[in-house]
Design an enzyme around this catalytic site. Structure first.
Site, PDB file in Angstrom:
ATOM      1  N   LYS A   2       0.641  87.543  28.591  1.00  0.00           N
ATOM      2  CA  LYS A   2       2.029  87.072  28.750  1.00  0.00           C
ATOM      3  C   LYS A   2       2.059  85.556  28.748  1.00  0.00           C
ATOM      4  O   LYS A   2       1.062  84.894  29.089  1.00  0.00           O
ATOM      5  CB  LYS A   2       2.664  87.597  30.034  1.00  0.00           C
ATOM      6  CG  LYS A   2       2.040  87.079  31.353  1.00  0.00           C
ATOM      7  CD  LYS A   2       2.625  85.797  31.899  1.00  0.00           C
ATOM      8  CE  LYS A   2       1.877  85.329  33.139  1.00  0.00           C
ATOM      9  NZ  LYS A   2       1.689  83.935  33.340  1.00  0.00           N
TER      10      LYS A   2
ATOM     11  N   ASP B 278       1.740  89.508  39.071  1.00  0.00           N
ATOM     12  CA  ASP B 278       2.048  89.679  37.643  1.00  0.00           C
ATOM     13  C   ASP B 278       1.812  91.102  37.139  1.00  0.00           C
ATOM     14  O   ASP B 278       2.120  91.405  35.981  1.00  0.00           O
ATOM     15  CB  ASP B 278       1.186  88.724  36.793  1.00  0.00           C
ATOM     16  CG  ASP B 278       1.680  87.287  36.868  1.00  0.00           C
ATOM     17  OD1 ASP B 278       2.833  87.082  37.267  1.00  0.00           O
ATOM     18  OD2 ASP B 278       0.892  86.390  36.515  1.00  0.00           O
TER      19      ASP B 278
END
Ligand code: C5P
Length: 313
Positions: A11, A141
């Site tokens: 990401k 995350d």
């Protein structure tokens, strides 16, 4: 019981705002996260023993308990002790393609893939919210890594609100291979330096986290306005990381000068990325940065926005 091979995308943070402290010692954040197609590959197979084993050819990836992927496996064993006792553990073969300690959530993605893989192997049928609750126990995350695509992340980073997927942008990632930034160091240094600006009032914190939902970057993403997306990139952690790491600061300047829609550091760094409107532009920019900086330690990747989180290979 079947074996599964999963892809765990990296990401980037299109937006990262630090709002204030949390009672648990973490920070209240407002982020916009984006998956890219650069991904680790994890092959999971039942091993019939009361253990989880991880193998990875990458010399810097720990294969013991300190690896978040193994922590994820142990969490599943703790949450589902009977299934673990009946069906046994899994062997995990990890092909590491995402640079480590890079601000790209590589470790979180691996943990997310292990949750999904064990859920499939043990046929638990966990829902996405159930997987996300487990993921949040492993790292801030991990919930986003499960869902992927484009999303607003608030709270510690674990509260995910997906945005309409958009995959028409290209990304050049750049990182000095030997350089790693500690995420706890980045947040602690930020607190020491900017703690006096933190929102203290609960209502204030909630209001600021809400603002990102109605903010210009979300509008630009919804409109697929790539120029604006590039202009609105933001990361508060740049203020501490770029100050400490001159090389990253210089890399960022070179990337920005080389063109593209916008340049920013991802997460706590030290990866710097530039958004590009085409593959051709991304390749040209990569070539230019490589030629200008001419440093064998500097690695670049061309990748693309992705709509997917953890998925079958
Ligand atoms: O959740 P995760 O283990 O990825 O976080 C790594 C470190 O980053 C934490 O130990 C903390 O120092 C910092 N952090 C934070 N606030 C967040 C997320 C991470 O202070 N919301």
């Amino acid at each position: 019981m079947s074996a599964y091979t999963l892809l765990a995308p990296a990401k980037i943070n299109l937006y990262l705002e630090i709002i204030g402290d949390r009672p648990d010692g973490f920070h209240e954040l407002a982020m916009i996260m984006q998956s890219v197609t650069l991904a680790d590959r994890l092959a999971l197979r039942p091993n019939g023993i009361q253990d989880f084993r991880l193998h990875c050819a990458h010399p810097q990836v720990p294969q013991d308990e300190s690896n978040l992927a193994i922590k994820a496996a142990h969490l599943m064993a703790t949450e589902f002790p009977e299934t673990y006792a009946n069906l046994g553990g899994v062997d995990i073969e990890l092909e590491k393609n995402i640079p480590i300690a890079a601000g790209l959530a590589g470790g979180s993605g691996n943990a997310a893939a292990v949750l999904v893989g064990i859920d499939l192997i043990w046929q638990l049928g966990l829902t996405q919210p159930e997987l996300q609750t487990l993921g949040a126990k492993l790292g801030s995350d991990v919930p986003f890594s499960l869902v992927g695509g484009t999303a607003i992340a608030t709270g510690r980073g674990e509260k995910i609100a997906s945005l309409p997927a958009y995959d028409q942008l290209w990304v050049v990632l750049a990182k000095y291979e030997s350089l790693a930034v500690s995420t706890p160091w980045a947040y602690q240094t930020y607190r020491q330096t900017f703690g006096n600006t933190y929102a203290r009032d609960r209502q204030d914190i909630i209001a600021r986290a809400q603002q990102v939902h109605a903010g210009s970057l979300v509008t630009a993403l919804n409109r697929h306005d790539s120029q604006r997306i590039g202009q609105l990139l933001h990361n508060d952690l740049e203020k501490v990381v770029l100050k400490e790491y001159d090389l990253v600061q210089q890399l960022r300047q070179h990337m920005q000068r080389a063109g593209g829609l916008g340049t920013m550091m991802s997460g706590s760094g030290p990866t710097v990325f530039t958004l590009c409107k085409s593959l051709v532009e991304a390749k040209q920019l990569t070539q230019q940065v490589q030629t200008t900086l001419d440093n064998p330690d500097l690695k670049l990747w061309v990748t693309q926005f992705s709509r997917q989180g953890i998925h079958l290979a």
